[in-house]
Design a protein around this motif. Structure first.
Motif, short mmCIF file in Angstrom:
data_model
loop_
_atom_site.label_atom_id
_atom_site.label_comp_id
_atom_site.label_asym_id
_atom_site.label_seq_id
_atom_site.Cartn_x
_atom_site.Cartn_y
_atom_site.Cartn_z
N HIS A 132 33.91 39.99 30.72
CA HIS A 132 34.59 40.12 29.42
C HIS A 132 35.76 39.16 29.27
CE1 HIS A 132 37.34 42.80 31.72
NE2 HIS A 132 38.23 42.46 30.81
N GLU A 133 36.32 38.72 30.41
CA GLU A 133 37.45 37.77 30.32
C GLU A 133 36.99 36.47 29.68
OE1 GLU A 133 37.16 38.54 34.75
OE2 GLU A 133 36.00 39.37 33.08
N ALA A 134 35.88 35.89 30.19
CA ALA A 134 35.37 34.63 29.64
C ALA A 134 34.84 34.82 28.22
CB ALA A 134 34.26 34.07 30.54
N LEU A 135 34.20 35.97 27.98
CA LEU A 135 33.65 36.23 26.65
C LEU A 135 34.75 36.48 25.62
CD1 LEU A 135 30.67 38.56 27.65
CD2 LEU A 135 30.50 36.26 26.67
N GLY A 136 35.96 36.71 26.09
CA GLY A 136 37.07 36.93 25.17
C GLY A 136 37.67 35.67 24.60
N TRP A 143 52.74 40.62 45.36
CA TRP A 143 52.08 39.81 46.39
C TRP A 143 51.72 38.43 45.85
CZ3 TRP A 143 47.24 37.50 46.83
CH2 TRP A 143 46.91 37.03 48.10
N VAL A 144 51.10 38.38 44.68
CA VAL A 144 50.68 37.09 44.09
C VAL A 144 51.89 36.22 43.78
CG1 VAL A 144 49.53 35.97 42.15
CG2 VAL A 144 48.54 38.03 43.16
N LYS A 163 44.73 29.03 49.14
CA LYS A 163 43.94 28.08 48.35
C LYS A 163 43.62 28.66 46.97
CE LYS A 163 41.55 26.58 52.56
NZ LYS A 163 40.22 26.55 53.23
N ALA A 164 43.26 29.94 46.94
CA ALA A 164 42.90 30.59 45.68
C ALA A 164 44.10 30.66 44.74
CB ALA A 164 42.34 31.97 45.94
N VAL A 165 45.27 30.91 45.31
CA VAL A 165 46.48 30.97 44.49
C VAL A 165 46.80 29.59 43.93
CG1 VAL A 165 48.94 31.57 44.46
CG2 VAL A 165 47.36 32.89 45.88
N LYS A 166 46.61 28.56 44.77
CA LYS A 166 46.83 27.19 44.30
C LYS A 166 45.90 26.86 43.14
CE LYS A 166 48.22 25.26 48.81
NZ LYS A 166 47.81 24.35 49.91
N ARG A 167 44.64 27.23 43.26
CA ARG A 167 43.66 26.92 42.20
C ARG A 167 44.00 27.68 40.91
NH1 ARG A 167 39.88 23.64 43.81
NH2 ARG A 167 39.30 23.54 46.02
N LEU A 168 44.47 28.91 41.06
CA LEU A 168 44.84 29.69 39.88
C LEU A 168 46.01 29.04 39.15
CD1 LEU A 168 44.42 32.22 38.18
CD2 LEU A 168 45.97 33.45 39.74
N SER A 169 46.92 28.44 39.91
CA SER A 169 48.10 27.82 39.29
C SER A 169 47.73 26.62 38.42
CB SER A 169 49.10 27.39 40.36
OG SER A 169 48.70 26.18 40.99
N HIS A 195 43.04 36.99 32.99
CA HIS A 195 43.96 38.12 33.10
C HIS A 195 43.67 39.07 34.26
CE1 HIS A 195 40.87 40.17 30.52
NE2 HIS A 195 41.27 41.25 31.17
N LEU A 196 42.47 39.04 34.81
CA LEU A 196 42.16 39.89 35.96
C LEU A 196 42.44 39.21 37.30
CD1 LEU A 196 38.79 41.59 34.92
CD2 LEU A 196 41.09 42.53 34.77
N ALA A 197 42.64 37.90 37.27
CA ALA A 197 42.71 37.12 38.51
C ALA A 197 43.78 37.59 39.50
CB ALA A 197 42.89 35.63 38.19
N PRO A 198 45.02 37.85 39.09
CA PRO A 198 46.01 38.25 40.09
C PRO A 198 45.59 39.50 40.86
CG PRO A 198 47.10 37.62 38.05
CD PRO A 198 45.63 37.65 37.76
#
Length: 463
Positions: free
Chosen positions: A312-316, A397-398, A358-364, A344-347
């Motif tokens: 639903h995030e992408a479909l939004g 944490w994030v 690495k995942a946090v870097k990519r999210l940034s 919005h769900l990623a964190p």
């Protein structure tokens, strides 16, 4: 109720009022500054209505002693003075009559001989029609605004004049939210009639956007306004929001009810996290309003009776752009909101998966992690789950990971750019994008320095 407006007036305004009285003008403070002072709400905007005068020429001469004066439409008879951080609007007493559908289609008649009561009839609500006479230290209240303010009631003044401007429906919505009022039944019915008669379709998007802006930035419970918006039938103008009403959710994760109920709860949560940066707060509010617009497109009930809304995030994204385009043409603003909706769900997902840096870097790289964490926190707490402590733990944490790497606000900056490839002797081409992605992956996944990455590029692409 707080009513000592006299001691809270800026000294420069008192000087101006005295100057105006000296030349025979009767200045009366009106509107929001009077209303807010009675509620002990600080205000830097002051509206002054001028009686016993028919032109602004002498008034303009007086005001120019204090600063630069702007005139707003000769027919409206309004002078604006911005000085010492205050905004002063001086307007001739006037009557207004609607002559068309547009917001400028009003026939304005200035008349210095009007009584305050006559002039007040053009205003929308009783609480906005209270005047204050500085020299007599007296409130002028021909429409019972003081009583309505005390009883927390939003009531219109006059049927015939109220319905002349459909924007008053949105004004009612934001006033209900900001001041936590109850709307008078007759006022509610008049607003509903305007909605049903399709009067709102004539409103320019910019005017509607401004009313939403006041609601978001000045209300502690935005949900009150949005519930009224629904009850009045205004959602027919915003089908993306309308689709949230009745869209079911899984009871384990959303015991509070449907997506509409949850969305409004997130807005009330966001009101607790306002940063003071109006532009930022506004796009964060819109991100929350839009964050689940994708759910109506993918919500399903499984054979086991669970409710899911995968992707639903992408479909939004598409309905978010569609909805925001109804309110603003500012593409940069929309571009701020969309990635917050999409991620919005990623964190929370990163926290639950105990993801690597690495995942946090990519999210940034996708959006501001600081912004995203505010949206995620309001989303998590905007429901009636018992274990809300997990929301704070996940976000902390994030944020801690991102802040340690100094990427919480601006995000990771690629250390190899196109100019570096040109310096190596490469000619700009379509391949540059792939090479730069290769470089970024080495930076993120291997934590290589710039020289090491350039060496790897030469070996792979220039050998």
């Amino acid at each position: 109720m707080y009513s000592n407006i006299k001691t809270n007036l800026p000294s420069i305004l008192i000087d101006i009022l005295k100057n105006l009285q000296e030349v025979g003008v009767k200045p009366i403070l009106v509107g929001g500054c009077v209303r807010d002072s009675l509620l002990n709400i600080p205000n830097k905007d002051f509206d002054i209505e001028l009686f016993n005068i028919d032109t602004l020429d002498e008034v303009q001469t007086i005001l120019e002693k204090y600063g630069t004066v702007k005139q707003v439409g000769k027919s409206f008879g309004v002078l604006i003075l911005n000085v010492d951080g205050y905004d002063f609007d001086f307007a001739l007493a006037r009557l207004e009559k609607k002559v068309g559908h547009g917001h400028r289609d009003f026939e304005v008649t200035t008349n210095g001989n009007l009584s305050f009561q006559e002039a007040s009839l053009r205003r929308d609500f009783t609480i906005n029609s209270i005047g204050y006479d500085y020299f007599e230290d007296k409130y002028l209240d021909p429409n019972g605004g003081l009583k309505d303010l005390k009883e927390k009631t939003l009531r219109h003044i006059k049927d015939e004049t109220f319905v002349e401007d459909p924007l008053r429906v949105y004004r009612a919505i934001q006033f209900i939210a900001r001041y936590e009022l109850q709307i008078d039944e007759k006022t509610f019915n008049l607003c509903k009639d305007m909605v049903e008669d399709d009067e709102l379709k004539y409103l320019p998007k910019e005017r509607v956007y401004e009313e939403f802006k006041k609601l978001f930035l000045k209300a502690n419970k935005p949900s009150l306004g949005f519930n009224l918006l629904k009850d009045l039938g205004v959602l027919k103008h915003f089908p993306e929001l309308q689709a949230l009403v009745g869209c079911i959710q899984d009871k384990e994760y959303h015991p509070e009810g449907d997506v509409w109920v949850h969305t409004l709860m997130t807005l009330d949560e966001m009101a607790k996290y306002k940063t003071g940066d109006e532009y930022r707060d506004l796009y964060l509010f819109y991100a929350l309003l839009c964050h689940d617009l994708g759910k109506p497109f993918c919500t399903e009930t499984t054979d086991e009776g669970r409710v899911t809304s995968h992707k639903h995030e992408a479909l939004g994204v598409e309905p978010t752009i569609s909805f925001l385009s109804r309110l603003t043409d500012e593409k940069k603003f929309i571009e701020k909101v969309v990635p917050l909706v999409k991620n919005h769900l990623a964190p929370f997902q990163l926290y639950k998966a105990e993801s690597s840096l690495k995942a946090v870097k990519r999210l940034s790289l996708k959006c501001s992690i600081e912004d995203l964490c505010i949206v995620c926190l309001a989303d998590c707490k905007g429901r009636t789950i018992p274990d809300k402590d997990k929301c704070d733990k996940a976000i902390s944490w994030v944020l801690e990971q991102a802040r340690q790497m100094n990427i919480s606000q601006e995000g990771l900056k690629p250390i190899v750019q196109g100019r570096d490839l040109i310096f190596l002797g490469m000619k700009p081409s379509k391949e540059f994008k792939d090479i730069l992605n290769f470089a970024l992956n080495l930076q993120i996944d291997e934590s290589l320095e710039k020289e090491e990455i350039l060496k790897a590029i030469k070996e792979k692409f220039m050998a």
